[in-house]
Design an enzyme around this catalytic site. Structure first.
Site, PDB file in Angstrom:
ATOM      1  N   GLN A   1      43.966 -12.308   1.148  1.00  0.00           N
ATOM      2  CA  GLN A   1      45.385 -11.962   1.209  1.00  0.00           C
ATOM      3  C   GLN A   1      45.599 -10.705   2.041  1.00  0.00           C
ATOM      4  O   GLN A   1      46.733 -10.306   2.264  1.00  0.00           O
ATOM      5  CB  GLN A   1      45.915 -11.744  -0.211  1.00  0.00           C
ATOM      6  CG  GLN A   1      45.838 -12.978  -1.092  1.00  0.00           C
ATOM      7  CD  GLN A   1      46.153 -12.667  -2.547  1.00  0.00           C
ATOM      8  OE1 GLN A   1      45.635 -11.712  -3.114  1.00  0.00           O
ATOM      9  NE2 GLN A   1      46.994 -13.479  -3.157  1.00  0.00           N
ATOM     10  N   ASN A   2      44.521 -10.082   2.463  1.00  0.00           N
ATOM     11  CA  ASN A   2      44.599  -8.828   3.203  1.00  0.00           C
ATOM     12  C   ASN A   2      44.793  -9.075   4.693  1.00  0.00           C
ATOM     13  O   ASN A   2      44.301 -10.069   5.237  1.00  0.00           O
ATOM     14  CB  ASN A   2      43.337  -7.999   2.973  1.00  0.00           C
ATOM     15  CG  ASN A   2      43.137  -7.644   1.512  1.00  0.00           C
ATOM     16  OD1 ASN A   2      44.094  -7.608   0.746  1.00  0.00           O
ATOM     17  ND2 ASN A   2      41.903  -7.389   1.121  1.00  0.00           N
ATOM     18  N   VAL A   3      45.448  -8.142   5.348  1.00  0.00           N
ATOM     19  CA  VAL A   3      45.681  -8.234   6.792  1.00  0.00           C
ATOM     20  C   VAL A   3      44.944  -7.130   7.530  1.00  0.00           C
ATOM     21  O   VAL A   3      45.180  -6.900   8.718  1.00  0.00           O
ATOM     22  CB  VAL A   3      47.192  -8.177   7.113  1.00  0.00           C
ATOM     23  CG1 VAL A   3      47.932  -9.321   6.427  1.00  0.00           C
ATOM     24  CG2 VAL A   3      47.812  -6.833   6.717  1.00  0.00           C
TER      25      VAL A   3
ATOM     26  N   HIS B   1      47.498 -14.264   5.062  1.00  0.00           N
ATOM     27  CA  HIS B   1      48.710 -13.491   5.342  1.00  0.00           C
ATOM     28  C   HIS B   1      48.719 -12.925   6.757  1.00  0.00           C
ATOM     29  O   HIS B   1      49.528 -12.059   7.078  1.00  0.00           O
ATOM     30  CB  HIS B   1      48.873 -12.364   4.324  1.00  0.00           C
ATOM     31  CG  HIS B   1      49.136 -12.869   2.940  1.00  0.00           C
ATOM     32  ND1 HIS B   1      49.261 -12.029   1.852  1.00  0.00           N
ATOM     33  CD2 HIS B   1      49.281 -14.122   2.451  1.00  0.00           C
ATOM     34  CE1 HIS B   1      49.481 -12.753   0.763  1.00  0.00           C
ATOM     35  NE2 HIS B   1      49.483 -14.025   1.103  1.00  0.00           N
TER      36      HIS B   1
ATOM     37  N   CYS C   1      53.982 -14.297  19.632  1.00  0.00           N
ATOM     38  CA  CYS C   1      55.317 -14.563  20.159  1.00  0.00           C
ATOM     39  C   CYS C   1      55.995 -15.585  19.255  1.00  0.00           C
ATOM     40  O   CYS C   1      55.388 -16.606  18.912  1.00  0.00           O
ATOM     41  CB  CYS C   1      55.230 -15.109  21.585  1.00  0.00           C
ATOM     42  SG  CYS C   1      56.839 -15.602  22.273  1.00  0.00           S
TER      43      CYS C   1
ATOM     44  N   CYS D   1      56.468 -15.515  28.099  1.00  0.00           N
ATOM     45  CA  CYS D   1      57.759 -16.210  28.132  1.00  0.00           C
ATOM     46  C   CYS D   1      58.954 -15.267  28.045  1.00  0.00           C
ATOM     47  O   CYS D   1      60.102 -15.715  28.171  1.00  0.00           O
ATOM     48  CB  CYS D   1      57.837 -17.264  27.030  1.00  0.00           C
ATOM     49  SG  CYS D   1      58.018 -16.567  25.373  1.00  0.00           S
TER      50      CYS D   1
ATOM     51  N   CYS E   1      56.792 -18.952  22.092  1.00  0.00           N
ATOM     52  CA  CYS E   1      55.676 -19.676  22.721  1.00  0.00           C
ATOM     53  C   CYS E   1      54.413 -19.613  21.878  1.00  0.00           C
ATOM     54  O   CYS E   1      53.438 -20.314  22.160  1.00  0.00           O
ATOM     55  CB  CYS E   1      55.425 -19.175  24.138  1.00  0.00           C
ATOM     56  SG  CYS E   1      54.545 -17.589  24.266  1.00  0.00           S
TER      57      CYS E   1
ATOM     58  N   GLY F   1      39.777  -8.016  -6.494  1.00  0.00           N
ATOM     59  CA  GLY F   1      40.852  -7.098  -6.161  1.00  0.00           C
ATOM     60  C   GLY F   1      42.206  -7.729  -5.964  1.00  0.00           C
ATOM     61  O   GLY F   1      43.003  -7.239  -5.161  1.00  0.00           O
ATOM     62  N   SER F   2      42.499  -8.778  -6.688  1.00  0.00           N
ATOM     63  CA  SER F   2      43.817  -9.413  -6.599  1.00  0.00           C
ATOM     64  C   SER F   2      44.326  -9.743  -7.992  1.00  0.00           C
ATOM     65  O   SER F   2      43.588 -10.290  -8.815  1.00  0.00           O
ATOM     66  CB  SER F   2      43.756 -10.698  -5.766  1.00  0.00           C
ATOM     67  OG  SER F   2      45.009 -11.363  -5.779  1.00  0.00           O
TER      68      SER F   2
END
Length: 273
Positions: free
Chosen positions: A95-97, A113, A121, A177, A124, A212-213
């Site tokens: 779930q971490n980014v 996530h 974009c 684009c 495109c 950790g969630s």
């Protein structure tokens, strides 16, 4: 209980479901903008429909992204990467980014996530690196000051209308684009990423290991449910309660880094005996 968990992991076919608690050792707070804050964030419709909110999102992103980019993986991330290399972990649904799984050397990671290290974009759909965009944004906004504190990282920018209305930040268009660029993370109101890959991992698992969630965000719970439906055991290491505690075969309320370190020692010792 640690002995039993070490035995399960040593058998292999483990799928990890990781949340913000895995990354706190790197300096990130537990909450990463995924539904637990009292302050609402800019959602997908707001971002798409309003130049004001787009300016504000990119201002906060530019001010804080370097703090996250410079963070090292934790001991827990490193152990998980080692277990993947040894064939014990068949995949991670995170779930971490923050990209710390990849920094540690894990390769089989479904970033449900999205990632703070990428830019997308909205028309495109071309994906580019955040580092590449950083050069363009610094040229357009030379007075922007970096915030080095990882606790201030704006994964999802707060919907602070007063500050957003005063933002004069200049955003950069898609080089392909000319349309709108967006941080490649999942905003509220937007579909999740890599979920089918996460489900494929879970359906092949003998053990689902939640790290950790709290599983309050449904993506993690969906992966757990897929694994349980396919006959997997469930182990959870998390500070505080989770949505799946009643389903767990092993439940530890403990520090993740030190617990994984001890489990790794037990697995190594057993392998040498």
């Amino acid at each position: 209980m640690l002995q039993e968990l070490a035995r399960l992991i040593a058998q292999g076919d483990v799928v990890v479901v990781s949340g913000a608690g895995l990354s706190t050792g790197s300096g990130l707070p537990d909450y990463r903008g995924s539904g637990g804050s009292e302050k609402p964030s800019v959602d997908y419709d707001m971002f798409r429909s309003s130049p004001m909110w787009r300016r504000w999102v990119w201002q906060r992103n530019q001010e804080s992204w370097k703090a996250l980019d410079s963070l090292p993986p934790t001991r827990g991330h490193q152990i998980l990467a080692n277990w993947e290399r040894r064939g014990l972990i068949i995949g991670t649904a995170t779930q971490n980014v923050d990209g710390l799984h990849f920094k540690a050397g894990s390769e089989k990671v479904a970033e449900m996530h999205g990632s703070f290290n990428r830019v997308a974009c909205i028309d495109c759909h071309e994906i580019t690196s955040r580092e590449e965009l950083d050069v363009r944004l610094r040229e357009l906004n030379p007075d922007t000051i970096d915030d080095p504190d990882p606790a201030h990282v704006a994964i999802l920018a707060e919907a602070d209308r007063t500050r957003a209305e005063t933002s004069t930040f200049t955003i950069a268009p898609c080089k392909t684009c000319g349309s709108t660029l967006k941080p490649d993370i999942v905003f509220f109101g937007e579909g999740v990423h890599d979920i089918e890959q996460a489900f494929d991992y879970a359906r092949s698992a003998k053990t689902i290991l939640v790290l950790g969630s709290s599983l309050l965000v449904l993506t993690g719970m969906w992966v757990v449910t897929q694994g349980l439906s396919s006959g997997a055991s469930l182990a959870i290491i998390n500070r505080g309660p989770t949505q799946a505690d009643r389903l767990a075969d092993i439940r530890l309320d403990a520090d993740i880094d030190s617990t994984l370190t001890e489990i790794d020692r037990l697995i190594t010792h057993a392998g040498q005996s």
